[in-house]
Design an enzyme around this catalytic site. Structure first.
Site, short mmCIF file in Angstrom:
data_model
loop_
_atom_site.label_atom_id
_atom_site.label_comp_id
_atom_site.label_asym_id
_atom_site.label_seq_id
_atom_site.Cartn_x
_atom_site.Cartn_y
_atom_site.Cartn_z
N GLY A 79 0.80 -1.14 -0.10
CA GLY A 79 -0.17 -0.06 0.00
C GLY A 79 1.07 1.13 0.00
O GLY A 79 1.36 1.28 1.09
N HIS A 80 1.10 1.75 -1.18
CA HIS A 80 1.94 3.09 -1.26
C HIS A 80 1.17 4.46 -1.43
O HIS A 80 0.20 4.47 -2.36
CB HIS A 80 2.75 2.82 -2.49
CG HIS A 80 3.69 1.69 -2.38
ND1 HIS A 80 4.61 1.33 -3.26
CD2 HIS A 80 3.89 0.94 -1.44
CE1 HIS A 80 5.13 0.26 -2.96
NE2 HIS A 80 4.84 -0.24 -1.56
N GLN A 109 7.07 -3.65 0.02
CA GLN A 109 7.52 -4.38 1.35
C GLN A 109 8.94 -3.59 1.75
O GLN A 109 9.09 -2.59 1.55
CB GLN A 109 7.77 -5.71 1.30
CG GLN A 109 6.19 -6.22 1.07
CD GLN A 109 5.56 -6.41 -0.12
OE1 GLN A 109 6.31 -6.79 -1.07
NE2 GLN A 109 4.34 -6.07 -0.09
#
Ligand code: GDP
Ligand code: IMO
Ligand code: MG
Length: 454
Positions: free
Chosen positions: A49-50, A232
């Site tokens: 989730g960026h 990650q």
């Protein structure tokens, strides 16, 4: 050396997470994408989730590279990723609804596809593990990569051949149904409905599918700037992280080359993104974790909730042993330190400079998670600055203790800091050295003599 330039001028850059993920890779990738022609995601899936914040608009990206906000930049979802078509299509629709074009998005034909049985097995396996759970995102990532290794995976190219897909999925779903029913007591999946659903996704994704390694190589030949966006973080790496509390891919710099299908010789620089403190979502050892008031303050000020699952992130002091490990494992050239502003209110700040293990000091990261769990952090205490840094735009604007803190981190990790981030938005950034268009400052001249020593 602290704030001197990074080692090399560059065209092709890897941006990776130097901790347990959520370091702010999305913000840094978006920032650097301004000067990139191509941005590639090499590994991971919708567990990532960026977050990118531009002029008060917040974009949360799971699979689409964070370069998508620049219309001229090509964005490639590479071979080493695992793709959940439903989430990807939703993400594309959300961007289009915000007037962000996905015309320059490309998807690798050899990426693996996350299927409904992967999600179900991920969640059921976590429940079954009980106390031994990993704390996965429940997005089916581990089971998708497991099928890839087992050679029973479905790839994007399979989606594009309906007859092949039908044949492969009928066999695989019947096989997975045994696991769902017998092992997990779950109802079986209906092959026809899964096949129909995925054939629909396939038709919508078909125009975006390419031979990604070839396209990247063509860009290399044309001397384009290519940015590889890690997902990650180093300590979640399947081989080099805190196994088994890791993800199922290789988020380290080497993984970018494998996942994108490029040789390591095309890489000019590796940038590690690290928070000015540490966070972790999910289970597993975390030596500098803070359970009291300061941990809560970091969580509140840093809005530390998972972008993908909304789970609260565990918070702790900056861990220099982890930082040095990230430098080693990734060959980091320089660092982007994010969320310095989150420390603004603190009177004192601690940094872990060593661990105590079995009564001895240790300076190297232990490769065994159960040893890590027994490590006690040894701290150096530094003064806080108790002033807002969110408006600072150059190193000279920073309060002296904040500058000293950054210098201490750079010295501890023995790499320069190229970028300092003081807020979520693009402008809340100090570029110490533009990692893409900075001056060429080789460390050694052709005959081996040092140059630009200062
Ligand atoms: P990623 O997964 O590495 O891209 O990081 P995430 O987006 O999951 O989490 C980082 C969070 O911190 C996001 O909400 C960002 O908008 C935010 N963020 C990034 N840089 C900064 C910063 O320097 N200061 C603050 N306060 N927030 C930041
Ligand atoms: P970005 O790219 C932080 C963590 C999960 C769990 C472990 C395994 O946003 O930094 P998985 O679902 O991958 O099998 O879960 O990895 N994890 C992340 N933590 N940021 C991420 O991505 C993560 N992706 C997975 O919380 O501990
Ligand atoms: Mg994240």
């Amino acid at each position: 050396m602290n704030f001197s330039a990074c080692k090399k001028s560059l065209a092709n850059v890897i941006v990776i997470g130097a901790q347990w993920g959520d370091e702010g890779k999305g913000k840094i990738t978006d920032l650097l994408s301004r000067s990139a022609d191509v941005v590639v995601r090499s590994q991971g899936g919708v567990n990532a989730g960026h977050t990118v914040v531009v002029k008060n608009r917040t974009f949360k990206l799971h699979l689409i590279p964070s370069g998508i906000l620049y219309p001229q930049t090509e964005c490639i979802i590479g071979s080493g990723t695992v793709i959940d078509p439903q989430v990807l299509l939703e993400e594309m629709s959300q961007l289009e609804a915000l007037n962000v074009s996905t015309e320059n998005l490309f998807i690798s034909q050899t990426a693996h596809v996350t299927m409904p049985y992967h999600r179900l097995i991920d969640q059921a396996a976590e429940e079954r593990r009980g106390k031994r759970k990993i704390g996965t995102t429940g997005r089916g990532i581990g089971p998708t990569y497991a099928d890839k290794s087992e050679r029973t995976g479905i790839r994007v190219v399979d989606l594009l051949n309906p007859d092949d897909l039908q044949e492969k999925l009928e066999w695989t779903i019947n096989y997975k149904n045994v696991i769902l029913e017998k092992l997990y007591n779950l109802p079986p999946l209906l092959p026809k409905s899964v096949i129909d659903e995925y054939l629909q996704y396939a038709e919508r994704l078909r125009p975006y599918v390419i031979d990604s390694s070839l396209r990247i190589y063509q860009a290399v030949k044309k001397k384009k700037n290519i940015l590889f966006e890690g997902a990650q973080g180093t300590l979640l790496d399947l081989d080099h992280g805190t196994y088994p509390y890791v993800t199922s891919s290789n988020p380290i710099a080497g993984g970018s080359c494998v996942g994108a299908g490029v040789g390591p010789t095309i890489i000019d620089r590796v940038i590690g993104v690290a928070k000015a403190y540490t966070t972790r979502v999910g289970e597993g050892p975390f030596p500098t974790e803070l359970h009291g008031e300061i941990g809560k303050l970091l969580g509140d000020r840093g809005a530390e909730f998972g972008t993908t699952t909304g789970r609260p992130r565990r918070c702790g002091w900056f861990d220099g042993i982890i930082g040095r490990y990230a430098v080693r494992i990734n060959g980091l050239d320089c660092l982007a330190i994010t969320k310095l502003d989150v420390l603004d209110e603190l009177e004192e700040i601690q940094v872990c400079t060593a661990y105590e293990l079995n009564g001895q000091l240790c300076y190297d990261f232990p490769s065994n998670a159960s040893e890590l769990a027994r490590c006690k952090p040894i701290y150096k205490t530094l003064p806080g600055w108790q002033k807002s840094t969110t408006e600072c735009r150059s190193l000279d604007d920073l309060p002296k203790p904040a500058l000293d803190y950054l210098k201490f981190l750079a010295e501890l990790m023995e790499v320069p800091i190229a970028i300092v981030s003081l807020g979520a938005s693009r402008d809340q950034t100090i570029i110490v050295e533009d990692p893409i268009h900075g001056p060429k400052r080789a460390l050694l001249d052709a005959d081996g003599t040092p140059v630009n020593e200062n």
